[in-house]
Design a protein around this motif. Sequence first.
Motif, PDB file in Angstrom:
ATOM      1  N   GLU A 114       0.811  -1.217   0.000  1.00 22.62           N
ATOM      2  CA  GLU A 114       0.000   0.000   0.000  1.00 22.62           C
ATOM      3  C   GLU A 114       0.847   1.270   0.000  1.00 22.62           C
ATOM      4  OE1 GLU A 114      -3.378  -0.036  -0.341  1.00 22.62           O
ATOM      5  OE2 GLU A 114      -2.870  -2.135  -0.756  1.00 22.62           O
ATOM      6  N   GLY A 115       2.131   1.147  -0.274  1.00 22.61           N
ATOM      7  CA  GLY A 115       3.021   2.302  -0.256  1.00 22.61           C
ATOM      8  C   GLY A 115       3.820   2.364   1.030  1.00 22.61           C
ATOM      9  N   ASP A 381       2.758  11.593   0.184  1.00 23.02           N
ATOM     10  CA  ASP A 381       1.617  10.800  -0.269  1.00 23.02           C
ATOM     11  C   ASP A 381       1.705  10.507  -1.762  1.00 23.02           C
ATOM     12  OD1 ASP A 381       0.571  10.728   2.281  1.00 23.02           O
ATOM     13  OD2 ASP A 381      -0.811  12.404   1.958  1.00 23.02           O
ATOM     14  N   GLU A 382       2.170  11.481  -2.513  1.00 23.02           N
ATOM     15  CA  GLU A 382       2.325  11.281  -3.951  1.00 23.02           C
ATOM     16  C   GLU A 382       3.386  10.233  -4.250  1.00 23.02           C
ATOM     17  OE1 GLU A 382       3.048  13.994  -8.007  1.00 23.02           O
ATOM     18  OE2 GLU A 382       3.248  14.882  -6.008  1.00 23.02           O
ATOM     19  N   SER A 384       4.374   7.862  -2.192  1.00 25.81           N
ATOM     20  CA  SER A 384       3.856   6.590  -1.712  1.00 25.81           C
ATOM     21  C   SER A 384       2.896   5.964  -2.717  1.00 25.81           C
ATOM     22  CB  SER A 384       3.146   6.793  -0.364  1.00 25.81           C
ATOM     23  OG  SER A 384       2.648   5.582   0.153  1.00 25.81           O
ATOM     24  N   ASP A 385       2.021   6.777  -3.289  1.00 24.69           N
ATOM     25  CA  ASP A 385       1.080   6.271  -4.290  1.00 24.69           C
ATOM     26  C   ASP A 385       1.818   5.754  -5.523  1.00 24.69           C
ATOM     27  OD1 ASP A 385      -1.067   6.868  -2.694  1.00 24.69           O
ATOM     28  OD2 ASP A 385      -1.570   8.739  -3.723  1.00 24.69           O
ATOM     29  N   PHE A 386       2.865   6.453  -5.920  1.00 27.03           N
ATOM     30  CA  PHE A 386       3.646   6.013  -7.077  1.00 27.03           C
ATOM     31  C   PHE A 386       4.296   4.656  -6.805  1.00 27.03           C
ATOM     32  CE2 PHE A 386       7.501   5.642  -9.578  1.00 27.03           C
ATOM     33  CZ  PHE A 386       7.081   6.004 -10.848  1.00 27.03           C
ATOM     34  N   ARG A 388       3.322   2.362  -4.732  1.00 29.24           N
ATOM     35  CA  ARG A 388       2.265   1.350  -4.716  1.00 29.24           C
ATOM     36  C   ARG A 388       1.852   0.963  -6.129  1.00 29.24           C
ATOM     37  NH1 ARG A 388      -2.803   2.053  -5.619  1.00 29.24           N
ATOM     38  NH2 ARG A 388      -2.632   4.323  -5.334  1.00 29.24           N
ATOM     39  N   HIS A 389       1.648   1.949  -6.962  1.00 31.38           N
ATOM     40  CA  HIS A 389       1.198   1.707  -8.334  1.00 31.38           C
ATOM     41  C   HIS A 389       2.208   0.886  -9.121  1.00 31.38           C
ATOM     42  CE1 HIS A 389      -0.933   2.444 -12.097  1.00 31.38           C
ATOM     43  NE2 HIS A 389       0.216   2.827 -12.641  1.00 31.38           N
TER      44      HIS A 389
END
Length: 426
Positions: A114-115, A381-382, A384-386, A388-389
Amino acid sequence: MAYDHFGAPIKSTEVALAPFADSVESSESHSVSERVSMKPVTTLPAVRVASSHVRDPMLAATNLASELNHEHLGCVLFFCSAEYDLGRLGIALEHVFDGVRVSGCTSAGEITPEGYGRGCITAIGFDRRYFSIECALISELEHFTLHDAQGVIDGLLSTCRDASLASVKGNTFAITLLDGLSSREELVLATLNAALGTIPQFGGSAGDDERLANTHVFFEGRFHTGAATVMLVNTPLDFRVFSTHHMQAREEKLVVTHADAKSRTVYELNAEPAAEAYARAVGVAVDELDRKVFALRPMGVRIGGHYFVRSVQRVNADGSLTFYCAVETGIVMTAMEPGSLLDSVRTQIEASERVVGPPLVTIGCDCFLRRLEAEFTGVVDEVSDFLRHHKVIGFNTYGEQFDGMHINQTFTVVVIGQPDAGYGHS
């Protein structure tokens, strides 16, 4: 810096250590509510990944095993917070993964399905039909010789060859995990690199949630200090190993005029007390030097056209500076400042995916100072999202390792591609 070509062109290593410079290539009993706090699992064709925030060691290990265990599980690689009871966690992992090779280390933050995570454990389970993996422990870092390194690597290679999954050349990489407070990374890595030859190597230095007190690597059911592990991975799948950072050189130059290389402590820069000279170069007062300054204003050493970051660990009472990486009298350091952290990662991840295709998994060693920077600058957060993706699993380190080098403030990883549509086992 140059790397010899080896193997197929899609099995490669790449370094992009100077921002946006041309790369050098060488064509890798608790309540029910606590149970459900486990992070979701991602199941992939040749690996499974999972993480848990449960603090009880046995329950955390059991949760991981419930998601990772299957009849073809050959090896588990994990990264965990040092806040766990490590003695109990080691016993629990050995119990739930009975008969499976388990390796890992403590961290300064985790990268989960999840990041970014904190205070948790994240793990990768490798299917032995796609990966032949063997691990070794180096318990005497102080006395590790080239002869020792050759013996370690020869033993690991023998296991890979016996599995007959793929030829060693072009299909093998090494993951190294070292005690992040040992100050022996440079010597051990250079020695291992000589024994590995053209086999690419990457890894990270174990952390302890920024306590800077005790860091551990895990081998055969126990956590060890003053030690390192080497994991040799042989696979028919395509992979790319790379290292990148986003720091840019400023004009200020600082010559190390007095240092103790063994302790990585600099007493003088430009013949002045080190803390004073550094503070002036980065534009703050000495009493303002803290981890934010260290994260956003490191120094770098230029070698072969690339800047290798040297990050400050702490200011000492006598005005000296202790670093996370090698320093010695006579080197010239350049003040650095950050460019775009996310752009540098995106560039290299997307380049890797163009080479190996959609990622099966990316195993990442991300300096904890980079994560601090992302938090300080509001992009965590950005980022972390990257991660995860793009299926990054890994940890925040006290230093990274790449082809025999010990480096700071980098993102150093192996991107492993999916099996071909026609490849598989019944």
